[in-house]
Design an enzyme around this catalytic site. Structure first.
Site, PDB file in Angstrom:
ATOM      1  CE1 TYR A 139      23.141  66.108 -43.880  1.00 56.52           C
ATOM      2  CE2 TYR A 139      21.679  67.406 -42.506  1.00 56.52           C
ATOM      3  CZ  TYR A 139      22.702  66.511 -42.623  1.00 56.52           C
ATOM      4  OH  TYR A 139      23.284  65.984 -41.495  1.00 56.52           O
TER       5      TYR A 139
ATOM      6  CB  THR B 235      17.555  76.929 -48.207  1.00 55.54           C
ATOM      7  OG1 THR B 235      16.901  75.941 -49.020  1.00 55.54           O
ATOM      8  CG2 THR B 235      18.761  77.481 -48.956  1.00 55.54           C
TER       9      THR B 235
ATOM     10  CD  GLN C 270      13.186  73.750 -37.167  1.00 51.25           C
ATOM     11  OE1 GLN C 270      13.673  72.665 -36.915  1.00 51.25           O
ATOM     12  NE2 GLN C 270      13.022  74.164 -38.419  1.00 51.25           N
TER      13      GLN C 270
ATOM     14  CB  CYS D  56      30.830  62.277 -30.475  1.00 49.19           C
ATOM     15  SG  CYS D  56      30.477  61.256 -29.027  1.00 49.19           S
TER      16      CYS D  56
ATOM     17  N   GLY E 213      21.318  78.892 -38.881  1.00 46.29           N
ATOM     18  CA  GLY E 213      21.687  78.254 -37.630  1.00 46.29           C
ATOM     19  C   GLY E 213      22.035  76.792 -37.781  1.00 46.29           C
TER      20      GLY E 213
ATOM     21  N   GLY F 223      15.916  78.024 -37.823  1.00 49.92           N
ATOM     22  CA  GLY F 223      14.922  77.399 -38.695  1.00 49.92           C
ATOM     23  C   GLY F 223      13.755  78.298 -39.060  1.00 49.92           C
TER      24      GLY F 223
END
Length: 578
Positions: free
Chosen positions: A335, A277, A143, A424, A189, A65
């Protein structure tokens, strides 16, 4: 100095630690350095974050990030390891923005580590003030999973991206993405999961990435299938694969704004357009158009003000290109990287929000039911331990076809990075015995450790992107039904409740994937060592944590959340009084 410009590029990180050079990743096996497995898990997960196979720039303590670090500087990293080795079973270590600052007597059910990263008081909660403090070595950017020692490589976001695209396929095409082309940007990443998530959903992905090294890394780890020398070559290959109904992914080395504009000029309209991005950080994360990576890095050092302005100019073009392709028929969504927010804040473009974020578009119904990312790592380092958990989760939930398909695909196609790990999505829904999905699985893992079927403890954590752990008006809490997008009480309550329930590590961060001042979010870890104490703690934490998602969305008036509360017997006091 601009609102975003740092006071200095020198953040005083220092030379990489001799300990880190010796570790080069997490210690493995059944022998431990610490007083107990709960402390050992913290030591191993911190080092796993900084494994060269996992982190983007481990020598700079950067995990992903742009600037998301695991520790403030190398001296602080060494001090954290020393403290963890000495930490008792009835003590708690405090870590403030990547630096250990205290150790206090608590009790065995209390967290062993409490972490707070990047948090600033509202009036001063800006990149400008953050960078001033960062330049003085007084704070770091955590982050999300970087500063909470919960990053497990690109697969950590893989299932979230997979689930988003799967839901998009169900909503838009009544099935999957077979024959559909997704255009996007980023192979870092987090964003590096995109091409594999698309092909797992049977689609075709064209991704722009300015950094050739990142493209090669995704090719090496099988997250990406091919690299094209030109955009036209990529378009031809993608079109052919889509026509044949074959999953396919291809990267082209170019700026994503340039790529999307070129697609529009060629009248090539992808079925879906999105982006991952690092647009939340216009200085360290995003690359302006017209520069190679080396040229952009030089500009950042020599003229950061110009760099910022050119990044923002490129972001505006980037948003315009997405809007153009949307108007031409593409399904568009952001996103969670704050691309739209940057253009609104710095270019006055409210129309940037004319395409939605991924959470309100595709994920919120799952959040309403407490469903979100449940991830776990094998502290032994033995892949066989993860394979046993794969068997266990599908045995526990045989009726969940989507989960079974995901586990099978992950087993076949996801390469481990650092400690063998898996993720999951599981939720709150309670079974006959009154246990949530997450609690049932955690307790089963704990039994397998106790019985020796798994060779060493498993640590369970999650992404901060979860049902009840975040307030982020441009991402997880965008367009809330009751207008409470920016109410940050919920993640704070989540952290406090998980401390009370007995999580082994609890963390609270500002910023995350959308930048300083734009989000507050929390995380937790539970170490499953086969003991009765671990079972007791797991049952509580994996009830309280997803339960926060149910009550947060029930409070906002979502029918799915109210239905889940009714079905799973979750008390919602004000509802019960009406």
């Amino acid at each position: 100095m601009s609102e975003q410009e740092p006071a200095s590029a020198d953040t005083g990180i220092g030379e990489p630690s001799a300990q880190w050079r010796e570790y080069r990743g997490a210690p493995t096996g059944t022998d431990i350095e610490c007083e107990g497995w709960r402390q050992e898990a913290a030591l191993r997960m911190l080092n796993n974050n900084l494994d060269p196979e996992v982190a983007e720039k481990p020598e700079d303590l950067v995990v992903y990030g742009g600037t998301g670090r695991a520790a403030r500087n190398w001296d602080a990293y060494d001090a954290i390891l020393d403290e963890l080795r000495e930490l008792g079973d009835e003590e708690t270590l405090l870590v403030q923005s990547g630096k250990p600052v205290g150790r206090f007597p608590t009790h065995e059910r209390a967290p062993r580590v409490l972490i707070a990263n990047s948090n600033l008081v509202g009036k001063w909660d800006s990149w400008k003030h953050f960078h001033e403090l960062e330049a003085e070595g007084k704070i770091m950017y955590g982050q999300m999973t970087a500063g909470s020692w919960a990053y497990i490589g690109t697969q950590g976001i893989l299932q979230g991206t997979y689930e988003t695209l799967a839901e998009l396929g169900r909503q838009e095409y009544d099935d999957d993405l077979e024959g559909k082309i997704v255009a996007t940007g980023g192979l870092g990443g987090m964003s590096g999961a995109q091409p594999l998530a698309v092909t797992m959903n049977k689609g075709v992905c064209i991704v722009a990435e300015v950094d050739a090294h990142r493209i090669e890394r995704r090719l090496e780890t099988d997250y990406l299938m091919e690299r094209a020398e030109t955009l036209d070559e990529a378009l031809d290959a993608a079109t052919e694969a889509a026509a044949a109904g074959e999953p396919y992914s291809v990267a082209v080395e170019m700026n994503v704004a340039d790529m999307l504009e070129a697609m529009a000029e060629r009248e090539f309209v992808p079925d879906i357009v999105t982006d991952q991005t690092s647009a939340h950080d216009e200085l360290e994360g995003y690359y302006p158009s017209g520069y190679s990576v080396a040229e952009a890095d030089d500009l950042r050092e020599s003229d950061s003000e110009r760099y910022i302005q050119e990044s923002l100019d490129t972001m505006e073009r980037h948003v315009d290109a997405i809007l153009d392709l949307q108007e031409k028929g593409a399904v568009a969504f952001e996103y969670g990287n704050n691309l739209r927010g940057q253009v609104e804040d710095h270019r006055g473009r409210e129309d940037g929000f004319d395409f939605p974020g991924f959470v309100p578009a595709y994920i919120r119904p799952m959040f309403c039911r407490g469903r979100g990312p449940f991830r776990w790592a094998a502290l032994s380092g033995d892949p066989a331990d993860i394979h046993r958990t794969d068997e266990a989760v599908t045995e526990l939930f045989p009726e969940n076809d989507s989960l079974t398909r995901w586990i099978e695909l992950a087993h076949e196609r996801v390469s481990f990075q650092g400690l063998p790990s898996r993720v999951c999505w599981l939720g709150y829904e309670t079974a006959d015995e009154g246990l949530t999905e997450r609690a049932r699985f955690a307790l089963r893992i704990n039994e397998l450790v106790a019985d020796g079927e798994i060779s060493a403890p498993i640590v369970v954590t999650r992404d901060h992107l979860d049902a009840g752990s975040v307030a982020s008006p441009h991402r997880e809490t965008e367009a809330m039904k009751d207008g409470t997008d920016a109410v940050a009480d919920w993640p704070i309550l989540n952290a406090l409740l998980n401390c009370a329930a007995g999580a082994d590590i609890v963390s609270v961060h500002d910023g995350g994937g959308v930048g300083i001042g734009n989000a507050l979010h929390t995380n937790n870890h539970v170490v499953l060592d086969g003991s009765e104490l671990a079972a007791e703690k797991a049952e509580r934490v994996f009830t309280t944590d997803p339960g926060m998602g149910v009550i947060r969305h029930a409070d906002a008036g979502y029918e799915d959340a109210l239905d889940e509360a009714n079905q799973s017997d979750v008390p919602v006091p004000m509802r019960d009084r009406r």
